[in-house]
Design a protein around this motif. Structure first.
Motif, mmCIF file in Angstrom:
data_model
loop_
_atom_site.group_PDB
_atom_site.id
_atom_site.type_symbol
_atom_site.label_atom_id
_atom_site.label_comp_id
_atom_site.label_asym_id
_atom_site.label_seq_id
_atom_site.Cartn_x
_atom_site.Cartn_y
_atom_site.Cartn_z
ATOM 1 N N LYS A 202 0.828 -1.206 0.000
ATOM 2 C CA LYS A 202 0.000 0.000 0.000
ATOM 3 C C LYS A 202 0.868 1.264 0.000
ATOM 4 O O LYS A 202 0.669 2.155 -0.832
ATOM 5 N N SER A 203 1.822 1.299 0.939
ATOM 6 C CA SER A 203 2.680 2.488 0.997
ATOM 7 C C SER A 203 3.460 2.632 -0.286
ATOM 8 O O SER A 203 3.617 3.740 -0.813
ATOM 9 N N THR A 204 3.951 1.515 -0.790
ATOM 10 C CA THR A 204 4.740 1.572 -2.015
ATOM 11 C C THR A 204 3.926 2.179 -3.148
ATOM 12 O O THR A 204 4.401 3.073 -3.859
ATOM 13 N N PHE B 175 -2.628 10.101 1.729
ATOM 14 C CA PHE B 175 -2.456 9.907 3.180
ATOM 15 C C PHE B 175 -1.948 8.492 3.430
ATOM 16 O O PHE B 175 -2.593 7.527 3.015
ATOM 17 N N ASP B 176 -0.812 8.345 4.117
ATOM 18 C CA ASP B 176 -0.305 7.000 4.409
ATOM 19 C C ASP B 176 -0.468 6.691 5.895
ATOM 20 O O ASP B 176 0.365 7.062 6.711
ATOM 21 N N GLU B 177 -1.526 6.018 6.246
ATOM 22 C CA GLU B 177 -1.850 5.668 7.631
ATOM 23 C C GLU B 177 -1.652 6.853 8.570
ATOM 24 O O GLU B 177 -0.890 6.791 9.528
ATOM 25 N N PRO B 178 -2.357 7.921 8.321
ATOM 26 C CA PRO B 178 -2.095 9.159 9.068
ATOM 27 C C PRO B 178 -2.437 9.061 10.551
ATOM 28 O O PRO B 178 -1.991 9.900 11.325
#
Ligand SMILES: Nc1ncnc2c1ncn2[C@@H]1O[C@H](COP(=O)(O)OP(=O)(O)OP(=O)(O)O)[C@@H](O)[C@H]1O
Ligand SMILES: Nc1ncnc2c1ncn2[C@@H]1O[C@H](COP(=O)(O)OP(=O)(O)OP(=O)(O)O)[C@@H](O)[C@H]1O
Ligand SMILES: [Mg+2]
Ligand SMILES: [Mg+2]
Lengths: 243, 213, 256, 216, 243
Positions: free
Chosen positions: A40-42, A160-163
């Motif tokens: 996901k982050s990638t 947004f990455d797991e904010p």
């Protein structure tokens, strides 16, 4: 706005993203979920060029991110990003954090810059913290500043990455509030990696479910949560709901 | 002490040159050391390799050899006297150590800081200058302080090349009064006047930063 | 252990330890210069020390061996005072100032101060250097520094730790002339064709051998030995050995 | 012409100097390691009165230039009846100076072991000194290896300062050789630079090797 | 076995233990609970002299801990301690960890020493880990080794300071198992600081409740959990049970 066509991403020999095909339209709010390590982050980070892609095509606002001709710095001004650990500049005050990029990248004049910053700080409820340093704020406050910092660039899209996942439980609410407002605003294309299922249900138009570097499902929010198609997604949802 | 009252002009001259060499050496080595550190950190392999090579080179050969090189060889080409030969050597030598301190500081800055800045559209140089470097410097402060103390002590190398510093004057004085014992003690006190307070400050700083961790 | 054997009388110490320790130069061509081949200092001073030691051995009827410690111009007196050496043969000018702290022998070499310049330099003598933009290079702790200031008060004088560094400084253009004793300068000119000694000597500053203050016994033996080696031709042989082949110097001058 | 700088005689002489450089270094490293460790332990254990006095001494000495200590040992100590030749004086001055530097390193190494290790040992009935010997020192020394090796590198480089008291180590001998002929200057600088670099860089590789092993 | 009479403990000017009066009899199993910072660790550490007491009397096995005549090292061989972070010797193998103190403090012969160590390792279920180093074991395994190390000295009493609170949840069980066995064995006087209420209920004879450096309750286990006397204890119990 964002279009992946057969995108592949490798870390050395590790195949981190497989055959990604995905289109996100202007103003959409999309949530990206999946187990840890699923990529996901990638995926998120390829969109603003923090990670390079090895094959396929990735267009953002009509520009090919992988092309060496593309000015990544310019592209990034159109695509804001909010990180799990906020990544506010520790050596700058809150106001400076917000005003830095508009000043040196957009060359926005001091007065306008300051007005924008103050307006945004009011919007995230932190107008009174202007001269503090990030370390003097709680995690939830820092994350709201990070959001304001992104907005200050007038981006077309925000990632947004797991904010909220690095926040103490009592801090989560205030950040989600701010995010909801952004998601509802159709001026922004919003892509959110999150484990907050309630939030996902409430704000998103669409859900993308990933596992092992692949997109397994891509469906309207209600449909995904009510009738997940894959076994993998069902398993994931049942695990997440137990926490 | 009698040594001081008899030779105060000589001693104060030496003290002045020692301070001068230390300050010039500090400025020079800070600038060079930062450049070396940044070279060592860039992704570009040739620049990074040269940065590493320069640092290793200056770290592993004696200061005296660098000093003599500038004094007897370089001075053929550039007209420099002992003071400048010594000070330049001092700056070069120390810069290798300063580069290590700054690199240490930069690597302990959270990589998220660079990412955060890049994601906002700043380019590498802007992100480095505005966000990473200022934090790296702060983290490197205690070890930089220790290097400054070393630099002051090492400025005694100037005495080899008639750099007119404290150590040189100590030899002049003890060669005249034939009282090396008291002369070196008096000169030692003058060195402590410079290094002592600094080292107290550094210990305090280290304890303070250590306490936070 | 030797320091225990030694008494206040240096001569007595030399006799009981059978060793006479000489401080000699390591960087002075013709007088005391370390040879990479042997790792030992070689030169007129060293040979004189040997001859004197042998002669003292004869005079006192004891076996005495010379031993050499390299000294620098700035440390030679220090080591003598510290009893780290018994005597010094280190191209050392006899001065009243030094005579207060050491006992000198009779002169053993007729030195005088002179100038060394780059070949073709406009400087012909010390008066040419008496201007504020002139720089004269000397050696730390030598008398030449003081006399230079008398003869050329306007010039800037810088002092180097030893002769070879002073010579390097001249070579690299850090000064207009190097000044020290003529004999040392001849050492450099014999080695490097791009420099020359100019203007003759402008002082008369003979060299002496030194022992610590108050060591009159030892000093007397040294003086007597000096007289003997002058008489028996040893001295002349040594002068010829070291100064016989220097361009522009007639070694017989040195015997006068 | 320049190659004649590297004549057999010159090389033989210069390498003899390297021998002295290494000799002084090895002896000083051994002595200063022993005393440095001892002092480091005393500083760490905070022995009443003693540690404070030692700390004062250590702080004074390590804030002075080594060159000053070398001059002092060679020229001034004879006034107190301690008479040393250039080699011994260098070894003494370096050992004193490096002991103080090493004591700080060892103290830091011991501190980095952490209080839990000594409490663990004390709670099983070991005395303070047993805990130090069996538990703290082995770990503290291990943690100290990288900074110790950098210190040893400094020490090797600093032996060149003994040129000032005519110790015929490598730097001094290079001066003797280029004193014969100014054309030898650059070759000699190149050669001794290379020799110092080889010795010290090997030491720093050793340190990196240790660091990598310790990281496991 | 252990007797506190009016014990006071200060850290500088901070009064960490107030008027402690407490007696623990041979073979008893006592649990010490209370909010963070209430002085539980401090009380425990005074018993084997890791902290000094400033006033009052503290007798352990008849010896006055505060007296300078007491040989603390000898006393500690009778009072084992198990720490939150295990504090195994990182530079020694598991076997050496267990055999070191018996060898140099008790001067126990090599053969016997080894037999004892192996027996204890079997008892804590780690007989096969003999030659590993602490860093090669999981937290739960390390803690069991730490317990074995204490037992190897044949102590009269063992003090446990939150032995499971630094462990991953799945590791806690195995350590509690071993502790239960020790608590049940009347050869050992056992004093445990813990937040594991189920464990406390199951094994302890008595509960001591501390707050702000004072002992507020000292009651049989059942009585304490069923009818805590003070408001403070009731509040504490309700908080702990919610987690
Ligand atoms: N810089 C990197 N080098 C090598 N492998 C990496 C790198 N970054 C991520 N990976 C690997 O790529 C895979 C996907 O990682 P990614 O961070 O995108 O997962 P994620 O879905 O965001 O997980 P999480 O929910 O834990 O944040 C993982 O297996 C990870 O180990
Ligand atoms: N070495 C020390 N110096 C000063 N104050 C201390 C020290 N050790 C503990 N304290 C203080 O004494 C009080 C009691 O500490 P203690 O560690 O005994 O509490 P505790 O009940 O074990 O808490 P926790 O459950 O968090 O471990 C606390 O306020 C603590 O800050
Ligand atoms: Mg992630
Ligand atoms: Mg506690």
């Amino acid at each position: 706005m964002i279009k992946f066509t057969d995108v592949q991403k490798y870390y050395g020999s590790f195949h981190a993203l497989h055959d990604i095909n995905l289109e996100i339209k202007d103003g959409e709010t999309v949530v990206l979920i999946g187990p840890s390590g699923s990529g996901k982050s990638t995926l998120l980070r390829t969109i603003n060029g923090l990670e390079t892609v090895e094959a396929g095509q990735l267009l953002v606002d009509g520009e090919d991110v992988a092309s060496s001709k593309t000015n990544l710095n310019k592209l990034r001004t159109n695509v804001g990003m909010v990180f799990q650990h906020f990544n506010l500049y520790n050596n700058k005050t809150i106001l400076e954090n917000i005003m830095l990029a508009p000043k040196i990248v957009l060359k926005r004049g001091d007065q306008e810059n300051r007005e924008v910053a103050e307006r945004l700080l009011k919007r995230v409820g932190l107008a009174d913290q202007i001269n503090k340093y990030p370390s003097q704020l709680s995690g939830g406050q820092q994350q709201r500043i990070a959001i304001a910092r992104s907005l200050a660039m007038n981006p077309l899209a925000i990632l947004f990455d797991e904010p909220t996942s690095a926040l103490d439980p009592e801090m989560v609410g205030s950040v989600l509030e701010v995010m909801k407002e952004i998601a509802a605003n159709s001026a922004y294309t919003t892509l959110v990696v999150t484990h907050e299922m309630d939030f996902a249900k409430a704000v998103s138009d669409r859900v993308i479910f990933m596992a092992d570097g692949r997109i397994l499902e891509d469906a309207p929010t209600d449909k995904f949560f009510d009738h997940p198609e894959t076994e993998r997604a069902r398993k994931f949802l049942s695990q997440v709901e137990h926490h | 002490m009698k040594i001081f009252t008899d030779n105060w002009q000589t001693i104060l001259t030496g003290f002045g040159y020692t301070i001068g060499a230390s300050i010039l050496g500090l400025i020079g080595s800070l600038v060079l050391g930062t450049v070396f550190a940044l070279m060592e950190m860039t992704p570009q392999p040739v620049v990074r390799g040269s940065g590493k090579a320069l640092v290793e080179f200056f770290r592993n050969i004696p200061l005296l050899v660098i000093t003599l090189f500038f004094y007897v060889v370089v001075s053929h080409v550039l007209k420099i006297n002992g003071f400048w030969a010594g000070t330049i050597a001092l700056a070069l030598y120390t810069s290798a150590f300063i580069a290590e301190c700054i690199r240490g500081g930069l690597t302990s800055v959270d990589p998220g800081q660079m990412e955060g800045a890049r994601a906002m559209g700043l380019n590498y140089t802007q992100a480095m200058m505005q966000v990473v470097l200022p934090q790296g410097f702060k983290l490197a402060l205690p070890s930089l302080g220790n290097q400054f103390i070393n630099l002051i002590k090492n400025s005694s190398i100037l005495s080899f090349v008639a750099g007119l510093d404290l150590m040189y004057q100590a030899n002049v004085i003890s060669g005249t009064n034939l009282d090396p014992f008291n002369t070196y003690i008096v000169i030692g006190i003058f060195y402590l006047l410079l290094t002592g307070p600094l080292s107290v400050v550094m210990t305090k700083l280290e304890n303070k930063l250590g306490g936070i961790n | 252990q030797r320091s225990q054997a030694r008494e206040n009388d240096s001569l007595q110490t030399v006799k009981t330890t059978h060793v006479m320790r000489w401080g000699v130069k390591s960087d002075t061509r013709l007088f005391g210069l370390i040879s990479p081949k042997t790792g030992q200092s070689e030169g007129f001073d060293v040979d004189i020390s040997r001859a004197i030691t042998a002669q003292i051995a004869k005079q006192t009827g004891t076996k005495i061996k010379p031993e050499f410690t390299p000294v620098t111009t700035s440390s030679k007196i220090q080591l003598l005072k510290n009893h780290q050496v018994d005597a010094v043969a280190a191209s050392m000018t006899i001065t009243p100032e030094r005579a207060k702290v050491v006992n000198f022998s009779k002169p053993y070499f007729p030195a005088g101060q002179s100038l060394l310049v780059k070949r073709g330099s406009p400087v012909k003598n010390i008066r040419d250097l008496n201007r504020p933009d002139a720089t004269i290079i000397g050696v730390m702790g030598t008398t030449a520094l003081e006399t230079t200031k008398q003869f050329a008060p306007k010039a800037k004088v810088i002092a180097m730790p030893d002769n070879s560094q002073a010579f390097s400084a001249l070579q690299s253009g850090q000064g207009d002339a190097m000044t020290t004793d003529n004999a040392i300068l001849y050492g450099f000119s014999s080695q490097s064709p791009n420099v020359e000694v100019v203007g003759g000597t402008f002082t008369n500053q003979p060299y002496g051998l030194a022992v610590d203050k108050g060591q009159t016994q030892l000093q007397r033996e040294v003086d007597q030995a000096l007289v003997t080696i002058r008489q028996n031709g040893t001295y002349e042989r040594l002068i010829k050995k070291w100064f016989g082949n220097i361009p522009g110097l007639d070694w017989r001058e040195l015997l006068k | 012409m320049i190659l004649s700088a590297f004549s057999a005689t010159n090389l033989h002489y210069l390498l003899g100097g390297l021998g002295i450089t290494i000799g002084v270094s090895v002896i000083s490293i051994i002595i200063s390691f022993i005393f440095g460790t001892l002092f480091g332990v005393v500083l760490y254990e905070e022995v009443p009165y003693f540690s404070r006095t030692l700390q004062l001494l250590v702080n004074t000495i390590r804030n002075l230039p080594l060159l000053l200590l070398i001059f002092f040992t060679y020229f001034a100590l004879p006034k107190l009846g301690v008479e040393l030749n250039a080699f011994a004086a260098t070894v003494v001055a370096m050992s004193v100076f490096e002991s103080t530097m090493i004591s700080q390193i060892i103290r830091g190494g011991l501190l980095s072991v952490g209080k839990g290790q000594s409490e663990g040992a004390l709670s099983t009935g070991m005395t303070k000194w047993e805990a130090l010997w069996y538990i703290l020192l082995p770990q503290g020394l291990k943690n100290s290896i990288p900074p110790l090796i950098s210190q040893f590198i400094s020490l090797v480089k600093d032996t060149s300062l003994a040129t000032a008291i005519v110790l015929t180590e490598m730097t001094f001998r290079s001066q003797v050789i280029y004193g014969q002929n100014p054309n030898y200057m650059i070759p000699m600088f190149a050669l001794i630079t290379a020799l110092y670099f080889i010795v010290n860089y090997s030491l720093s590789l050793l340190s990196k090797w240790f660091e990598r092993r310790l990281a496991l």
